[in-house]
Design a protein around this motif. Structure first.
Motif: not given
Length: 128
Positions: A15, A54, A57, A62, A83-87, A89
């Motif tokens: 992932e 962002r 990403h 990733g 990390s939580a806001k943008t996806g 890792h």
């Protein structure tokens, strides 16, 4: 299955997608917090960093490996929020910077100063 520890917990290696392996979300030499000319509020840093992550990403990125050392501004709670806001890792490196571990200041000459030739494949394995 292999996993990588990120600021939000272990992630299966499959992932990770494209990995930026040596980056800095924020960086400051020890003592830089005393120079208010360069300070940004946490809100300013967040507003600046979220769009960049962002975009990373969107272009297939990733995972972002943040190489910022403990004494150089590493902020795990900030990384978790990003990390939580943008996806993306985020892997946070551990320990102090290389200079601090080596007992040198950042202005010290490197191990391979210009006057010292680096070993090459031909000189490194030369038989005597």
């Amino acid at each position: 299955m292999s996993r990588v520890n990120t600021v939000l917990g272990p992630v299966p290696a499959e992932e990770l997608r494209v990995v930026a392996v040596h980056e800095h979300i924020g960086y400051g030499m020890p003592g830089s917090e005393l120079d208010t000319k360069w300070w940004k509020t946490p809100e300013q840093r967040y507003e600046e960093t979220v769009p960049k992550l962002r975009r990373f990403h969107e272009y297939g990125g990733g995972t972002f490996v943040d190489a910022t050392g403990i004494c150089n501004g590493r902020d795990i709670d900030y990384y978790k929020s990003l990390s939580a806001k943008t996806g993306v890792h985020i892997v946070a490196c551990t320990g102090p910077s290389t200079c601090a571990r080596a007992g040198r200041s950042p202005s010290s000459p490197s191990r391979w100063a210009p006057s010292t030739p680096r070993p090459t494949a031909s000189t490194r394995h030369r038989s005597r």
